[in-house]
Design a protein around this motif. Structure first.
Motif, mmCIF file in Angstrom:
data_model
loop_
_atom_site.group_PDB
_atom_site.id
_atom_site.type_symbol
_atom_site.label_atom_id
_atom_site.label_comp_id
_atom_site.label_asym_id
_atom_site.label_seq_id
_atom_site.Cartn_x
_atom_site.Cartn_y
_atom_site.Cartn_z
ATOM 1 N N TRP A 54 0.954 -1.166 0.053
ATOM 2 C CA TRP A 54 0.047 -0.101 0.088
ATOM 3 C C TRP A 54 1.081 1.237 -0.059
ATOM 4 O O TRP A 54 1.917 1.159 0.708
ATOM 5 N N GLU A 94 -13.221 -3.558 -2.580
ATOM 6 C CA GLU A 94 -12.448 -2.751 -3.604
ATOM 7 C C GLU A 94 -13.402 -1.468 -3.895
ATOM 8 O O GLU A 94 -12.663 -0.462 -3.912
ATOM 9 N N LEU A 103 -3.567 -5.328 -4.153
ATOM 10 C CA LEU A 103 -4.865 -4.663 -3.598
ATOM 11 C C LEU A 103 -5.675 -6.066 -3.098
ATOM 12 O O LEU A 103 -6.330 -5.727 -2.196
#
Ligand code: GTP
Ligand code: MN
Ligand code: MN
Length: 612
Positions: free
Chosen positions: A517, A551, A566
């Motif tokens: 991230w 998401e 992700l």
């Protein structure tokens, strides 16, 4: 011998209890001179410190100082909480009986100010008029002028603050003695340093350091340790190593206040200062309240959970602070801000400062550059060439008023309503980006099982995982069982319960180790999701360990992440979590008298994982 009465009369210090305290310590420490310090003395003290070579100029209205090379971080083994009550002994607070420890540290301090000036610094942690003002007053005694400069930036400092106390005798007695730093045996069996909080006497005795975390007694020793003890014994409030920020949705007018704890050097200052509202179409305004300490209580009139930052400044980690990661921090230490830099690299020809991560490359020309140990870069041997220039725990000190997005009401003694409490650490696997927890006991349980890889802010081995309950491990002042109960009592009394969450910006790829991230300014996305979840605008996905955003809900506009990364941060690794539950069990079993609600939460999570 100094005529103490005359000094205090001249300074206008009229509080009799404070005068008695100063006289008592003047007698013990035997200074040549005594000076009472107020914030208005700052520019004179700066001039004196420059003239004495204690600080160096680092650009217009900026200053640099170096602490002794074996004195660059808090020392956890030498930090002690002492009381006269055996039941205050916890797993982490390094408890000793005050009758045993007090004479030892007072012995080290005897006559220690001979030939020196004793500075008397009256201060308040928390804005005047706050409900916890009673616990906010203190008077630090120190032999170190640079400590005065730091205290002026980090606390509200002034004689008026202490003359006008509602209870004149109710102030923290905070004594700091630098000691003969090259001869204290730091880190050896003959270590002479003592950092003692005598919590039931509201007295702090620190001997053997000039580094911020050990020497600015308003901050950690009073603001965290003493205040946590006071908050518990009075049943009135919590004091935690928490940042505090505000988020406003400019379209709907909605506002949230989020506070939370990450262990030292795990991102509180960065999160509180640098969220990037502009990255999300300028819909949100993010404001800064505090980056290291929050006091939390329930307002008796409104019934709401409230919080405030008792500090008046930021003592932030310099490493990796740059235009991209934390532009707000750079603005708040800009020329003219009167910021102080500690243990960064310094150029004594150009007066520039530098730290690892300030720019991608080190300054090309080494002329004039000095590293954090005070050694010339140009004189380094080839095998020292790769050593850091700045200490990994080098810091900047600046007042809250310099932070460009400081909240308009940061000085409001009423505090702000707390909507969310988050925990997060440096965890390279297992912990998703964010998981929301709606149940109080499960939230407190999550805080108690917070873990992080050790960092340089405390002496320790980097990369090793350790539990750090609520990010308070180094600051605990009483036993963990009652601490958990106090949390349930205070937050449980609030009319509106805050939402809890665990966040993790530090998950890494198992292969090349890159962060999955981007972190820093993008962390706002995770917080916005949490606020929307609290308000029922998104539903997330229930897992055994909390609710995780989908998401779509996370909102990824303008952010391009590899799909695999992700997917990883929005999922939980059931196998790793099942393993973790065994460690948690052992961790919690150390604490006698842990409330049954916490064990119930633990078993509920374990069962959910078994069935997942
Ligand atoms: P104390 O002041 O010691 O209590 O620490 P802190 O919690 O305020 O930590 P700080 O914000 O200073 O961050 C410590 C280190 O973590 C710095 O070197 C930061 O650059 C790094 N860091 C902070 N936030 C992030 C993030 O979101 N992602 C990554 N990868 N690193 C971060
Ligand atoms: Mn901290
Ligand atoms: Mn910080």
């Amino acid at each position: 011998m100094v005529d103490v009465d005359k000094v205090l009369d001249d300074a206008g210090l009229s509080n009799e209890a404070v005068r008695d305290y100063v006289k008592h310590w003047a007698e013990h420490l035997q200074p040549d001179r005594i000076e009472v310090v107020s914030a208005a003395d700052d520019s004179r003290l700066i001039e004196e410190a420059l003239a004495a070579g204690e600080i160096q100029p680092a650009g217009e209205g900026l200053y640099y100082s170096r602490s002794y090379s074996k004195d660059t971080a808090r020392s956890e083994e030498r930090t002690i909480v002492a009381t006269s009550r055996e039941e205050d002994k916890g797993v982490y607070n390094n408890w000793r009986h005050s009758d045993e420890i007090r004479p030892i540290v007072e012995g080290h301090m005897k006559g220690a100010f001979a030939g020196k000036t004793m500075y008397v610094i009256p201060y308040l942690m928390a804005p005047p008029g706050s409900p916890s003002e009673k616990y906010a007053a203190g008077v630090e005694i120190t032999d170190n002028r640079t400590v005065c400069l730091h205290m002026i930036r980090m606390a509200r400092v002034g004689i008026d603050l202490i003359n006008n106390l509602a209870e004149p005798d109710h102030f923290v007695r905070a004594v700091h003695v630098t000691g003969d730093l090259p001869n204290l045996g730091q880190g050896t069996p003959e270590d002479k340093r003592y950092f003692v909080t005598v919590a039931d006497e509201r007295t702090i005795l620190h001997f053997g350091s000039s580094y911020g975390g050990n020497a600015l007694l308003g901050k950690i020793a009073h603001g965290l340790r003493q205040a946590a003890y006071d908050g518990w014994r009075s049943r009135e409030f919590l004091s935690e190593q928490f940042m505090l920020l505000g988020i406003k949705d400019k379209e709907t007018g909605k506002q949230w206040h989020v506070c939370g704890g990450f262990p030292s050097a795990s991102g509180k200052t960065n999160l509180a200062m640098t969220l990037a509202p502009d990255a999300l179409g300028d819909r949100y305004h993010v404001s800064f309240y505090g980056d290291d300490i929050a006091w939390l209580w329930v307002d008796p009139d409104s019934g709401e959970l409230m919080g405030l930052n008792p500090e008046n400044g930021v003592f932030g980690v310099a490493k990796d602070t740059n235009e991209k990661t934390n532009p707000t921090a750079l603005d708040s230490i800009a020329p003219g801000s009167q910021a102080l830099f500690t243990n960064v690299a310094y150029n004594d020809q150009t007066h520039e400062v530098w730290w690892e991560g300030k720019t991608p490359e080190r300054p090309a020309d080494t002329a004039g550059w000095i590293d954090w140990k005070g050694e010339r870069i140009a004189d380094r041997s080839p095998d020292e060439a790769g050593d850091p220039w700045a200490h990994p725990n080098s810091r900047f000190t600046t007042s809250l008023a310099n932070v460009p997005n400081v909240a308009a009401d940061y000085n409001d003694p009423k505090g702000v309503r707390i909507d969310a409490i988050i925990f997060g650490g440096r965890t390279r696997d297992r912990e998703p980006l964010v998981r929301a927890i709606t149940d109080l006991a499960e939230g407190v349980y999550d805080g108690l099982t917070l873990g992080a890889e050790a960092t340089f802010a405390a002496e320790g081995v980097e990369g090793k995982l350790r539990y750090d309950p609520m990010s308070m491990r180094p600051f605990m002042s009483y036993a963990e069982g009652p601490y958990a109960q106090h949390w349930l009592d205070i937050v449980g009394a609030a009319k509106h319960q805050p939402i809890f969450a665990h966040v993790n910006w530090f998950q890494r790829d198992a292969g090349d180790g890159h962060f999955l991230w981007p972190g820093y300014r993008e962390n706002l996305r995770a917080l916005l999701w949490l606020c929307q979840f609290k308000d029922g605008e998104v539903t997330g996905r229930q897992t055994a360990v909390g609710v995780i955003p989908t998401e779509d809900e996370l909102g990824m506009e303008g952010l391009d992440l590899p799909q695999a990364d992700l997917d990883r941060i929005l999922d939980i690794d059931i196998e790793r979590w099942r393993e973790e539950m065994g460690h948690r069990q052992e961790h919690l079993e150390q604490f006698p008298n842990l409330p049954e609600e916490i064990w119930v939460a633990h078993r509920r999570v374990a069962e959910a994982l078994d069935q997942a």
